[in-house]
Scaffold this motif. Sequence first.
Motif, PDB file in Angstrom:
ATOM      1  N   LEU A 243      23.414 -30.861  57.908  1.00 23.65           N
ATOM      2  CA  LEU A 243      24.871 -30.975  57.855  1.00 23.65           C
ATOM      3  C   LEU A 243      25.420 -31.606  59.125  1.00 23.65           C
ATOM      4  O   LEU A 243      26.333 -32.430  59.088  1.00 23.65           O
ATOM      5  N   ALA A 244      24.852 -31.220  60.256  1.00 20.03           N
ATOM      6  CA  ALA A 244      25.387 -31.627  61.549  1.00 20.03           C
ATOM      7  C   ALA A 244      25.280 -33.124  61.807  1.00 20.03           C
ATOM      8  O   ALA A 244      26.088 -33.686  62.548  1.00 20.03           O
ATOM      9  N   VAL A 245      24.285 -33.785  61.226  1.00 25.59           N
ATOM     10  CA  VAL A 245      24.067 -35.199  61.535  1.00 25.59           C
ATOM     11  C   VAL A 245      24.759 -36.148  60.554  1.00 25.59           C
ATOM     12  O   VAL A 245      24.686 -37.365  60.720  1.00 25.59           O
ATOM     13  N   CYS A 246      25.429 -35.616  59.540  1.00 27.02           N
ATOM     14  CA  CYS A 246      26.069 -36.480  58.556  1.00 27.02           C
ATOM     15  C   CYS A 246      27.175 -37.317  59.194  1.00 27.02           C
ATOM     16  O   CYS A 246      28.120 -36.765  59.779  1.00 27.02           O
ATOM     17  N   PRO A 247      27.113 -38.651  59.087  1.00 24.51           N
ATOM     18  CA  PRO A 247      28.137 -39.517  59.696  1.00 24.51           C
ATOM     19  C   PRO A 247      29.537 -39.293  59.145  1.00 24.51           C
ATOM     20  O   PRO A 247      30.525 -39.578  59.820  1.00 24.51           O
ATOM     21  N   TRP A 248      29.643 -38.763  57.931  1.00 24.47           N
ATOM     22  CA  TRP A 248      30.961 -38.556  57.345  1.00 24.47           C
ATOM     23  C   TRP A 248      31.730 -37.430  58.034  1.00 24.47           C
ATOM     24  O   TRP A 248      32.933 -37.256  57.800  1.00 24.47           O
ATOM     25  N   ASN A 249      31.064 -36.675  58.894  1.00 29.60           N
ATOM     26  CA  ASN A 249      31.757 -35.608  59.617  1.00 29.60           C
ATOM     27  C   ASN A 249      32.790 -36.136  60.602  1.00 29.60           C
ATOM     28  O   ASN A 249      33.612 -35.375  61.112  1.00 29.60           O
ATOM     29  N   LYS A 250      32.743 -37.432  60.874  1.00 23.72           N
ATOM     30  CA  LYS A 250      33.755 -37.991  61.793  1.00 23.72           C
ATOM     31  C   LYS A 250      35.155 -37.885  61.194  1.00 23.72           C
ATOM     32  O   LYS A 250      36.147 -37.990  61.904  1.00 23.72           O
ATOM     33  N   PHE A 251      35.229 -37.650  59.884  1.00 28.22           N
ATOM     34  CA  PHE A 251      36.526 -37.489  59.227  1.00 28.22           C
ATOM     35  C   PHE A 251      36.862 -36.020  58.977  1.00 28.22           C
ATOM     36  O   PHE A 251      37.904 -35.711  58.412  1.00 28.22           O
TER      37      PHE A 251
END
Length: 350
Positions: A243-251
């Motif tokens: 979960l932590a490395v997902c690039p979509w977390n920037k949103f």
Amino acid sequence: MDALADKLRAQAKAEGFDACRICAPDAVPHVPPRLEAFLEKGYHGQMDWLAERTHWRSNPAALWPEARSVIMLAVSYTPETDPLVALERKETGTVSVYAQNKDYHDLVKKALKRLARWLIAESGGEVKVFVDTAPVPEKALGEAAGLGWQGKHTNLVSRELGNWFFIGSVFTTLDLPKDEPEQDNCGSCRKCLDICPTAAFPAPYQLDARRCISYLTIEHHGPVDEGLRPMLGNRIYGCDDCLAVCPWNKFAVEAREMRLKPREDLQSPPLAELAMLDDTAFREKFSGSPVKRIGRNRFVRNVLYAVGNSENAGLLATAKSLLNDEDETVRDAAEWACKRLKSAANGQDG
């Protein structure tokens, strides 16, 4: 009904939900073959309940035939700091972000019930609410409703919320307007697959729970395979790596619910203290927490695996003190931890 759907979304936001979408109960025809393949391969491990009531788990429309709409809701629990940093503090334990405060089942279900009562008062009909405790394919329904898409790590990913969010559902007999399903936006990215310490993904969009650290530390009872123990690191309840490395977390948006924000004593707690918890102290410390459900023995087992992986000779006394524990699995974990720490002190492999 369009006006009602708009009012529903506004009310959902007022109740603390970060997204609200709607689909039909029969919008997930792909679930039965996927579930069958998952079970046939034995990927569910000791989670026998996944093989039960598959006629409901495969077909939400069969769960409640009178339902005409499924309202899918998301609650963000995005952490304020990178949870991967805690993995470097080997003398402390790492608890999955979602479990660092109150049990989300209780919080989300109460909010779902409030929203359901509002819907009944507004337009009548009947409702049923679910949050991760019934045979409901919530991820698939979330994708069908447009909350997000099931990423390569099999978790739901949203363009607006990243992948740090809980899912809840309200089934209703009202025929509400349906949203468009979300499309897969993972592209060629495979960060979630590559970071997994135990290689728990046989292929993109497939999870072998028997190798998943969340499964091993929460669902698996008895000793964990010795070949997997070193890969657990200091993870004592769950794992957030994919979960932590997902690039979509920037949103992603930060959690609004204060009771989902981490307790200070569960952010990198000292292993030496956790290992000494007896049943009473364990229940007291984790009252109202999802950690409580695994019980003291399984928890201390996890802590001892982390002790063995700590490379900290100062924790040898902690491991030794549990060699005569009443629980056989705890004794086994203590013995393994002692062996690992002695080997590390001698500069050998465990």
